[in-house]
Design an enzyme around this catalytic site. Structure first.
Site, PDB file in Angstrom:
ATOM      1  N   HIS A  40     -10.223  21.310  10.568  1.00  0.00           N
ATOM      2  CA  HIS A  40     -10.437  22.610  11.200  1.00  0.00           C
ATOM      3  C   HIS A  40     -10.693  23.728  10.186  1.00  0.00           C
ATOM      4  CE1 HIS A  40      -7.916  21.137  14.926  1.00  0.00           C
ATOM      5  NE2 HIS A  40      -8.801  20.234  14.506  1.00  0.00           N
ATOM      6  N   ASP A  83     -12.473  15.356   9.553  1.00  0.00           N
ATOM      7  CA  ASP A  83     -11.827  15.317  10.871  1.00  0.00           C
ATOM      8  C   ASP A  83     -12.887  15.201  11.963  1.00  0.00           C
ATOM      9  OD1 ASP A  83      -9.876  15.488  12.837  1.00  0.00           O
ATOM     10  OD2 ASP A  83      -9.844  17.673  12.815  1.00  0.00           O
ATOM     11  N   ASP A 136     -15.481  13.763  18.235  1.00  0.00           N
ATOM     12  CA  ASP A 136     -15.698  15.162  18.572  1.00  0.00           C
ATOM     13  C   ASP A 136     -15.101  16.039  17.476  1.00  0.00           C
ATOM     14  OD1 ASP A 136     -13.107  14.280  19.419  1.00  0.00           O
ATOM     15  OD2 ASP A 136     -12.880  16.160  20.529  1.00  0.00           O
ATOM     16  N   HIS A 150     -11.848   9.557  16.471  1.00  0.00           N
ATOM     17  CA  HIS A 150     -12.462  10.465  17.438  1.00  0.00           C
ATOM     18  C   HIS A 150     -13.676  11.103  16.782  1.00  0.00           C
ATOM     19  CE1 HIS A 150     -11.312  14.493  15.867  1.00  0.00           C
ATOM     20  NE2 HIS A 150     -10.175  13.933  15.481  1.00  0.00           N
ATOM     21  N   GLU A 196     -10.872  14.284  21.864  1.00  0.00           N
ATOM     22  CA  GLU A 196      -9.560  14.302  21.223  1.00  0.00           C
ATOM     23  C   GLU A 196      -9.147  15.709  20.834  1.00  0.00           C
ATOM     24  OE1 GLU A 196      -6.640  14.216  17.876  1.00  0.00           O
ATOM     25  OE2 GLU A 196      -8.661  15.074  17.952  1.00  0.00           O
ATOM     26  N   GLU A 197     -10.096  16.508  20.353  1.00  0.00           N
ATOM     27  CA  GLU A 197      -9.734  17.844  19.897  1.00  0.00           C
ATOM     28  C   GLU A 197      -9.191  18.704  21.040  1.00  0.00           C
ATOM     29  OE1 GLU A 197      -9.301  18.656  17.029  1.00  0.00           O
ATOM     30  OE2 GLU A 197     -10.707  17.671  15.664  1.00  0.00           O
TER      31      GLU A 197
END
Length: 404
Positions: free
Chosen positions: A375, A109, A78, A76, A143-144
Site C-alpha cells: 500500500h 502486494d 487485486d 491475490h 482480497e484488498e
C-alpha cells in the site's frame, strides 16, 4: 532434485521478472480484475499447467498433478489504488525492470507471489512432477476489500478445500506461521435533540461519542498479548466518527463510531464485542447491554456479475513451530540454501483468515518482497526474491511428502 530446481529457477530469472512486469502493467483494483485474470489464465495455459479454470467469483485456479493429497499456493491479484500520484517517482503501472527490481503498484502486494507461483509451476512441469500432491495455484480476487472472502467462496461453494495452504503474501523470503485476526464493528449512540441555543435541554450524542472514543483508547491500552507473545497484543482503533442532528443549530441526537479491532490468539468476535460494550457502558454510565454494537456485513459484486458476502470477521490463526507443514517449509529452505530460515509472522492480515482461521487448514506464508511495501508509494519487489520463491514453491511438495 535440489540442484535441478535451483538451476531451473535461475534459468527462469528473466521470465519471472517479465511475468511480474506484465502483471503490474495491468491495473487490477478490487472487483475490476477481469483483464489481469484473463492474462494470468493465458500465461498458465502457455506454461503447461494441467488444468486452468476461473471460478464464479472470478479467481483463477491452475492445477499441476493429481495426487491423493492437495496443497494450494495462493496470491491475490487485486491491488489497492495508487493514492496521491505526486508521491510516485515512477509511473505506478510502469512495470519497470531496473537494478534488480520490478517497480509498480502490486509488485510486492501481491503480484510478485503470483509471478513466482507461475514460475514454480513451469519448474514442476519441466521436472515432470508426479508425486503425492495435487498442487493448486490460486490467483484470487477482492482480497484488498475483504481478505479471505475469495477463499471462503472456494471452500464453501466450490468445495475446494486443500490439505495444506501457502500464502505468497510478502514475507521477505521468511517463513511465516501466523498473524492476528481482525474484525470491524459499528457503535451507534443516541442523544436527545434540542435547539443549539439551549443545549441544556438536550443530550448530545456528540459528547457521548467523544467519551466512547476515549473509552476505546483506554481499551486499546488494556489489551494483552497472547500467552507466548508470538502474535503480540490485540489493538482497537476508532477509524470513523459520524455525528448527526436535525440541523447545524441543534444538539445532535445520533452518533456512530466505526472500530477496527485486531485480534490476537485467544480473542474472538464475542469477546471483542463484549469488551466494547463494557468499556463504553462504563464511560456513559449505563449497562453494557444497552450499548448498540454490531458487526457489519460486506457484500460486493465481482467482475463476473456475481454477488457474494460475509460478515466483517476474520479469525486469528497460528501454527505450532513443530507442525509438519512448518517443519517441511524449514526443510525445503535448508535443502535449497543450506541454512535455517527466519520463522516469524505477519503484522497485517491475509487470505489465511479464511483457510486457516475459519476452516482450520494448516498454513504457512512465504513470499517475495517486504511487508512494508504494501500500500506504499514507489512499491518495488526484488527479482532475487522472485527467484528464491519460485524455487521454494517447487521444492515444498517434495519436503512435505517426507512428513505425511
Amino acid at each position: 532434485m535440489k540442484q535441478e530446481i535451483l538451476r531451473k529457477a535461475e534459468e527462469y530469472r528473466d521470465y519471472v521478472a517479465q511475468t511480474l512486469s506484465e502483471m503490474v502493467k495491468i491495473p487490477s483494483y478490487s472487483g475490476k480484475e477481469e483483464a489481469i485474470c484473463k492474462r494470468i489464465k493465458e500465461i498458465c495455459e502457455d506454461a503447461g499447467f494441467d488444468e486452468v479454470r476461473t471460478d464464479k467469483l472470478g479467481s483463477v485456479i491452475a492445477r499441476i498433478g493429481n495426487g491423493p493429497k492437495s496443497i494450494a499456493f495462493d496470491a491475490h491479484i487485486d491491488t489497492v489504488e495508487i493514492g496521491d500520484p505526486d508521491q510516485w517517482e515512477k509511473e505506478p503501472f510502469s512495470g519497470l525492470i531496473a537494478d534488480g527490481l520490478v517497480h509498480g503498484r502490486g509488485s510486492s502486494d501481491q503480484k510478485g507471489g503470483a509471478a513466482s507461483m507461475i514460475t514454480a509451476g513451469r519448474i514442476l512441469k519441466d521436472i515432470n512432477y508426479n508425486g503425492q500432491f495435487t498442487i493448486y495455484f490460486t490467483f484470487t480476487v477482492m482480497e484488498e476489500d475483504c481478505d479471505g472472502m475469495c477463499w471462503k467462496y472456494l471452500i464453501e461453494e466450490e468445495k475446494l478445500k486443500p490439505d495444506f495452504y501457502v500464502s505468497t503474501e510478502p514475507t521477505s523470503t521468511r517463513i511465516y506461521r501466523g498473524h492476528r485476526g481482525r474484525m470491524e464493528m459499528m457503535v451507534r449512540l443516541k442523544g436527545i435533540s434540542a435547539h443549539g441555543s439551549a443545549p441544556e435541554r438536550g443530550e448530545s450524542a456528540a459528547y457521548k461519542a467523544a467519551r466512547a472514543a476515549l473509552a476505546m483508547e483506554k481499551l486499546n491500552k488494556d489489551l494483552q498479548p497472547d500467552e507466548d507473545n508470538f502474535l503480540g497484543k490485540g489493538t482497537i482503533v476508532v477509524s470513523q466518527i459520524d455525528v448527526k442532528g436535525p440541523s447545524q443549530c441543534a444538539v445532535p441526537d445520533q452518533a456512530m463510531l466505526y472500530l477496527d479491532r485486531r485480534l490476537t490468539w485467544g480473542e474472538d468476535a464475542d469477546l471483542a464485542i463484549g469488551q466494547v460494550k463494557e468499556y463504553i457502558g462504563k464511560a456513559l454510565d449505563c449497562p453494557p447491554e444497552e450499548i448498540d454494537v454490531t458487526m457489519p456485513e460486506y457484500t460486493k459484486r465481482g467482475y463476473r456479475d456475481y454477488d457474494y458476502s460475509q460478515e466483517l470477521y476474520f479469525p486469528t490463526w497460528k501454527m505450532d513451530a513443530d507442525h509438519p507443514l512448518v517443519e517441511s517449509g524449514v526443510d525445503a529452505y535448508k535443502t535449497l540454501w543450506g541454512k535455517d530460515p527466519v520463522v516469524d509472522k505477519w503484522t497485517f492480515s491475509t487470505n489465511a483468515v479464511a483457510t486457516t482461521g475459519r476452516h482450520k487448514i494448516p498454513a504457512i506464508g512465504f513470499g517475495p518482497g517486504d511487508e512494508s511495501q504494501a500500500h506504499a508509494p514507489n512499491e518495488i519487489n526484488r527479482i532475487e526474491d522472485l527467484v528464491i520463491c519460485a524455487a521454494f514453491y517447487a521444492m515444498l511438495p517434495y519436503s512435505l511428502e517426507k512428513r505425511i
